[in-house]
Design an enzyme around this catalytic site. Structure first.
Site, mmCIF file in Angstrom:
data_model
loop_
_atom_site.group_PDB
_atom_site.id
_atom_site.type_symbol
_atom_site.label_atom_id
_atom_site.label_comp_id
_atom_site.label_asym_id
_atom_site.label_seq_id
_atom_site.Cartn_x
_atom_site.Cartn_y
_atom_site.Cartn_z
ATOM 1 N N GLU A 1 -29.494 -6.783 21.175
ATOM 2 C CA GLU A 1 -28.945 -7.597 20.073
ATOM 3 C C GLU A 1 -29.762 -8.865 19.830
ATOM 4 O O GLU A 1 -29.212 -9.978 19.775
ATOM 5 C CB GLU A 1 -27.469 -7.936 20.350
ATOM 6 N N GLU B 1 -24.088 1.011 21.415
ATOM 7 C CA GLU B 1 -22.832 0.319 21.735
ATOM 8 C C GLU B 1 -21.856 0.632 20.617
ATOM 9 O O GLU B 1 -22.115 0.285 19.454
ATOM 10 C CB GLU B 1 -23.010 -1.206 21.822
#
Ligand code: AHR
Length: 505
Positions: free
Chosen positions: A177, A296
């Protein structure tokens, strides 16, 4: 208000192929976060602990889920992690402050222990390298430590730490991320794209057999979504194999219909990222097609308030411990169906996470363990959703959602395993007050019969707990049957259904 009944239709035909299901679609994730590692997979002294301190009850459930790939060690955690802290004699490993989750990391589990746990549960690790506070050198050192046979500093250190054979780790994520301002070492797309490219280049020189995942957007609502993917891929397209996607959904307003519509957001997200990858491919006149790693995904919201009340700098505090209910399991089912509907491009999926932290498996430190509601759709998809994904051309009435527009009551996909002459239909009835009569055209499956019809149904907030672990479980109680080339089944309101068919061999 009574329950209504409506008609839904599907077609089950092996010719309606979407693509091969990569087994890694049923991957998961263990982060050094909360009680995922300590008190989750590892608890020396627990009555279930094996000779290495790993909980046998947890390993049993992970094996049951047939998880082929497990992402590690983060997540946000990895972006300030020094992997060297977690290798070598345990009594010399440092305790460090983890700035991502504001916890204390004891480093009693590191890469060697994680790899050995993976071997025990028949999974491959998907290792994430730190591109937040660190970079090319630490990534290359870790790869050398894991995959080089011996005769060099890091590979010999691994050998002296007890792993004579290389770990042979094939799949690697280039950071986590990195588009998120919350990420330690957050970067702009241009900064990250260059770093990912250079890290990939160096890693491939150490081990050309690896596969690499570049960071995409943390979710579709990021202000930089789209632009991030384009810029990053412009800089590293030829060096990587996958781009990542992440999505978590919640229902803080308690609106079941709006909540169950959220998988349509995931669906649009995947289509958009595929379009961007292909646009970059065209612009670069590349011969390579990029695949997607949805590394995710889950429901995450129940624990957010409790987490705000936790004191910082605890070891393994109970963070992100969502208690999941039936409607969460239905959305997880819809998300699994969505991943299968894109099986041609999404090759890696990681349910985030696996134990205690937003997880299908829960434990009590020093106590028992149980399967949460979301365990079951994942279990079914992982066990029965192998082979080829089939488009089932589902039609059903729909309802209107403010954000997503028309939402079909029926969400469905099928898989076909030709070797086993097995076809499995996965179906969610999103209707809160409508049962569905399902009619399936199975003329393309001559001689097939229904093996079983598993149904998980209940009230939206029904949940499992340590003391009542089987309140919400699937039962082989469905009505599906095949008559004259027509599959007929009853899908109760708010239900997860798995209809398994077998054919002649
Ligand atoms: O899975 C929990 C967290 O969610 C991960 O650490 C991070 O990558 C994401 O924001």
């Amino acid at each position: 208000m009574g329950t209504e009944r409506a008609l839904a239709r599907v077609t089950l035909n092996p010719e309606l192929r979407i693509g091969d299901v990569d087994p890694r679609l049923y991957g998961s994730f263990i982060e050094h976060l909360g009680r995922a590692v300590y008190g989750g997979i590892y608890e020396p002294g627990h009555q279930e602990a094996d000779e290495d301190g790993f909980r046998r009850d947890v390993m049993q459930m992970v094996r049951e889920l047939k998880v082929p790939l497990i992402r590690y060690p983060g997540g946000n955690f990895v972006s300030a992690y020094r992997w060297e802290d977690g290798v070598g004699p345990r009594d010399r490993r440092p305790r460090r402050l983890d700035p991502a989750w504001r916890s204390v990391e004891t480093n009693q589990i590191g890469v060697d222990e994680f790899v050995s746990w993976c071997r025990k549960v028949d999974a491959e690790p998907l290792l994430v390298v730190n591109l937040g506070t660190r970079g090319v050198e630490a990534a290359v050192d870790l790869l050398e430590y894991c995959n080089h046979p011996g005769g060099s500093y890091w590979s010999d250190l691994r050998r002296s730490n007890g792993s004579l054979e290389p770990h042979g780790i094939r799949s690697w994520c280039l950071g986590n991320e990195m588009d998120g301002p919350w990420q330690i070492g957050h970067k702009t797309a241009a900064e990250y794209g260059r770093l990912a490219s250079e890290t990939a280049k160096a890693m491939r020189r150490i081990d050309p057999g690896i596969e690499l995942v570049a960071c995409g957007s943390s979710h579709q609502g990021m202000p930089t979504f789209g632009e991030w993917e384009e810029t990053v891929l412009d800089l590293c397209y030829e060096q990587v194999d996958y781009i990542s996607l992440h999505s978590y959904y919640g229902n803080p307003e308690g609106d079941t219909r709006a909540f169950l519509a959220k998988s349509l957001n995931m669906d649009g997200f995947i289509s958009s990222v595929v379009a961007i990858c292909d646009a970059v491919k065209a612009r670069k006149r590349s011969r390579k097609t990029l695949f997607l790693a949805f590394d995710e995904w889950n429901v995450w919201y129940h624990s957010k308030e409790a987490d705000r009340r936790q004191d910082p700098w605890q070891v393994a505090p109970p963070l992100l411990e969502d208690d999941y209910n039936l409607e969460d399991a239905l959305l997880v089912g819809c998300m699994l169906i969505t991943l299968l509907k894109h099986a041609d491009r999404v090759k890696i999926g990681c349910l985030a996470q696996l134990v205690n932290v937003i997880a299908p498996i829960r434990t009590v430190t020093g106590g028992g363990s149980w399967r949460q509601t979301i365990y079951y759709p994942f279990y079914h998809a992982s066990r029965f959703g192998r082979g080829v994904a089939l488009d089932v051309r589902a039609t059903s009435p729909s309802y209107e959602d403010r954000e997503m527009g028309p939402v079909p009551l029926l969400e469905a996909v099928a898989t076909h395993d030709p070797d086993a002459a097995a076809v499995t239909l996965f179906a969610v009835n999103r209707g809160t007050d409508t049962d569905l009569r399902l009619e399936g055209d199975v003329r393309g499956l001559p001689g097939y019969h229904v093996l079983d019809h598993l149904v998980m149904v209940g009230e939206p907030r029904d949940a499992n707990t340590l003391s009542e672990p089987e309140r919400v479980v699937p039962r082989a109680a469905g009505s599906a049957r095949v008559d004259d080339g027509v599959l007929v089944a009853y899908l109760p309101r708010l239900s997860w259904n798995v209809i398994r068919l077998r054919g002649p061999r």
